[in-house]
Design an enzyme around this catalytic site. Structure first.
Site, PDB file in Angstrom:
ATOM      1  N   SER A 191     -67.784   8.292 -34.445  1.00 24.68           N
ATOM      2  CA  SER A 191     -68.227   9.531 -35.074  1.00 24.68           C
ATOM      3  C   SER A 191     -68.180   9.432 -36.595  1.00 24.68           C
ATOM      4  O   SER A 191     -67.108   9.249 -37.189  1.00 24.68           O
ATOM      5  CB  SER A 191     -67.344  10.697 -34.613  1.00 24.68           C
ATOM      6  OG  SER A 191     -67.702  11.889 -35.300  1.00 24.68           O
TER       7      SER A 191
ATOM      8  N   HIS B 179     -72.502   8.214 -33.839  1.00 28.98           N
ATOM      9  CA  HIS B 179     -72.526   9.640 -33.513  1.00 28.98           C
ATOM     10  C   HIS B 179     -72.508  10.466 -34.794  1.00 28.98           C
ATOM     11  O   HIS B 179     -71.614  10.309 -35.634  1.00 28.98           O
ATOM     12  CB  HIS B 179     -71.298   9.983 -32.655  1.00 28.98           C
ATOM     13  CG  HIS B 179     -71.330  11.341 -32.047  1.00 28.98           C
ATOM     14  ND1 HIS B 179     -72.049  11.634 -30.904  1.00 28.98           N
ATOM     15  CD2 HIS B 179     -70.721  12.499 -32.417  1.00 28.98           C
ATOM     16  CE1 HIS B 179     -71.869  12.907 -30.590  1.00 28.98           C
ATOM     17  NE2 HIS B 179     -71.080  13.453 -31.501  1.00 28.98           N
TER      18      HIS B 179
ATOM     19  N   ASP C  56     -72.365  14.287 -36.234  1.00 27.47           N
ATOM     20  CA  ASP C  56     -72.074  15.687 -35.934  1.00 27.47           C
ATOM     21  C   ASP C  56     -72.621  16.583 -37.033  1.00 27.47           C
ATOM     22  O   ASP C  56     -72.144  16.537 -38.167  1.00 27.47           O
ATOM     23  CB  ASP C  56     -70.561  15.908 -35.820  1.00 27.47           C
ATOM     24  CG  ASP C  56     -69.994  15.330 -34.539  1.00 27.47           C
ATOM     25  OD1 ASP C  56     -70.535  15.636 -33.464  1.00 27.47           O
ATOM     26  OD2 ASP C  56     -69.001  14.582 -34.610  1.00 27.47           O
TER      27      ASP C  56
ATOM     28  N   MET D 143     -72.947  20.278 -38.394  1.00 29.46           N
ATOM     29  CA  MET D 143     -72.326  21.604 -38.254  1.00 29.46           C
ATOM     30  C   MET D 143     -72.863  22.546 -39.321  1.00 29.46           C
ATOM     31  O   MET D 143     -73.018  22.152 -40.478  1.00 29.46           O
ATOM     32  CB  MET D 143     -70.804  21.490 -38.399  1.00 29.46           C
ATOM     33  CG  MET D 143     -70.151  20.471 -37.498  1.00 29.46           C
ATOM     34  SD  MET D 143     -68.372  20.405 -37.806  1.00 29.46           S
ATOM     35  CE  MET D 143     -67.921  18.950 -36.859  1.00 29.46           C
TER      36      MET D 143
ATOM     37  N   HIS E 295     -75.751  14.956 -32.792  1.00 29.78           N
ATOM     38  CA  HIS E 295     -75.168  16.101 -32.080  1.00 29.78           C
ATOM     39  C   HIS E 295     -75.223  17.338 -32.969  1.00 29.78           C
ATOM     40  O   HIS E 295     -74.514  17.428 -33.980  1.00 29.78           O
ATOM     41  CB  HIS E 295     -73.717  15.763 -31.700  1.00 29.78           C
ATOM     42  CG  HIS E 295     -72.964  16.885 -31.083  1.00 29.78           C
ATOM     43  ND1 HIS E 295     -71.578  16.920 -31.061  1.00 29.78           N
ATOM     44  CD2 HIS E 295     -73.374  18.024 -30.457  1.00 29.78           C
ATOM     45  CE1 HIS E 295     -71.184  18.026 -30.445  1.00 29.78           C
ATOM     46  NE2 HIS E 295     -72.247  18.710 -30.089  1.00 29.78           N
TER      47      HIS E 295
ATOM     48  N   MET F 274     -74.319  20.956 -33.730  1.00 32.35           N
ATOM     49  CA  MET F 274     -73.439  22.100 -33.493  1.00 32.35           C
ATOM     50  C   MET F 274     -73.925  23.230 -34.399  1.00 32.35           C
ATOM     51  O   MET F 274     -73.257  23.628 -35.350  1.00 32.35           O
ATOM     52  CB  MET F 274     -71.983  21.723 -33.774  1.00 32.35           C
ATOM     53  CG  MET F 274     -71.411  20.768 -32.761  1.00 32.35           C
ATOM     54  SD  MET F 274     -69.704  20.288 -33.114  1.00 32.35           S
ATOM     55  CE  MET F 274     -69.985  18.690 -33.872  1.00 32.35           C
TER      56      MET F 274
ATOM     57  N   MET G 118     -67.455  18.379 -24.581  1.00 28.77           N
ATOM     58  CA  MET G 118     -66.486  18.481 -25.664  1.00 28.77           C
ATOM     59  C   MET G 118     -65.090  18.587 -25.052  1.00 28.77           C
ATOM     60  O   MET G 118     -64.818  19.491 -24.268  1.00 28.77           O
ATOM     61  CB  MET G 118     -66.777  19.699 -26.535  1.00 28.77           C
ATOM     62  CG  MET G 118     -68.084  19.645 -27.295  1.00 28.77           C
ATOM     63  SD  MET G 118     -68.203  18.222 -28.417  1.00 28.77           S
ATOM     64  CE  MET G 118     -66.787  18.501 -29.495  1.00 28.77           C
TER      65      MET G 118
ATOM     66  N   ASP H 279     -66.415  13.746 -26.177  1.00 30.74           N
ATOM     67  CA  ASP H 279     -66.122  13.780 -27.612  1.00 30.74           C
ATOM     68  C   ASP H 279     -64.909  14.661 -27.851  1.00 30.74           C
ATOM     69  O   ASP H 279     -64.911  15.847 -27.515  1.00 30.74           O
ATOM     70  CB  ASP H 279     -67.333  14.329 -28.376  1.00 30.74           C
ATOM     71  CG  ASP H 279     -67.140  14.295 -29.882  1.00 30.74           C
ATOM     72  OD1 ASP H 279     -66.083  13.829 -30.348  1.00 30.74           O
ATOM     73  OD2 ASP H 279     -68.058  14.727 -30.599  1.00 30.74           O
TER      74      ASP H 279
END
Length: 220
Positions: A8, A33, A35, A37, A66, A68, A137, A175
């Protein structure tokens, strides 16, 4: 199938990002990965397209993105232009999930659907056959370094049963709190892809840690 590892980026040293991406390139990591947000869907803000575009130029591993965020469907075309391999969207963020999955596929990417810890796997009954991966998650999304939620093991088993029962070919990704103690149990329960952040990037030898995570039946 050998366990896949997707480090990540959230736990990388952003003051030395090129160095950390070079480490990923040299490692046996399968994916990277990312993330994303927005401070709305989760109580934190990570990074956006300027960082993603810079990473995409130098990373040799497939990008596992990913979201979010609220309205992740707004970013499908731009994510595809990065050359992303996988785009994950949250079940909880998509009012029209089938439409979003179809749009991700139409843009040339694989489609993943992510579930928060409190969302049961049976909510995917009607779409699991159309997705390439389900991301569970095992911590509440928004921050790295959180404690692993033990019920995630049982949740993985339930998802594996759903995938087998429906004839789906979806991979299971996990994750949150993935490290030496949890990784073997997760793989035994049915996980295909391990996302790990601080455990990799803060280890004395990240390349060796990635290699050991790829064979979690052994001591990590």
């Amino acid at each position: 199938m050998k366990t896949l590892v997707s480090p990540s980026l959230l736990s990388a040293d952003f003051a030395n990002l090129e160095r950390d991406i070079d480490m990923i390139n040299r490692s046996s990591a399968d994916w990277l990965h990312l993330d994303i947000m927005d401070g709305v869907f989760v109580p934190n803000i990570s990074f956006g397209f300027p960082v993603m575009e810079a990473v995409a130029k130098i990373c040799k591993k497939p990008l596992d993105v990913h979201y979010m965020t609220v309205h992740p469907e707004q970013y499908i075309e731009r994510t595809a232009k990065l050359g992303a391999m996988m785009m994950n969207v949250h079940y909880e963020a998509c009012t029209h999930l089938h439409r979003t999955v179809q749009a991700i596929h139409a843009a040339g990417m694989k489609a993943g659907v992510t579930l928060n810890p409190s969302t049961p796997v049976h909510m995917l009954e009607d779409i699991v056959g159309e997705v390439d991966m389900v991301l569970l998650m095992s911590v509440n999304p928004g921050f790295g370094g959180q404690q692993f939620i033990e019920n995630s093991i049982l949740k993985v088993r339930r998802l594996r049963e759903l995938i087998q029962r429906t004839g789906s070919h979806a991979l299971i990704e996990i994750d949150g709190g993935v490290q030496n103690e949890t990784a073997p149990r997760l793989v035994e329960a049915g996980v295909d892809v391990l996302v790990s952040g601080s455990y990799i990037f803060k280890s004395p030898n990240p390349i060796e840690t990635i290699e050991k995570l790829k064979a979690p039946c052994c001591a990590v």
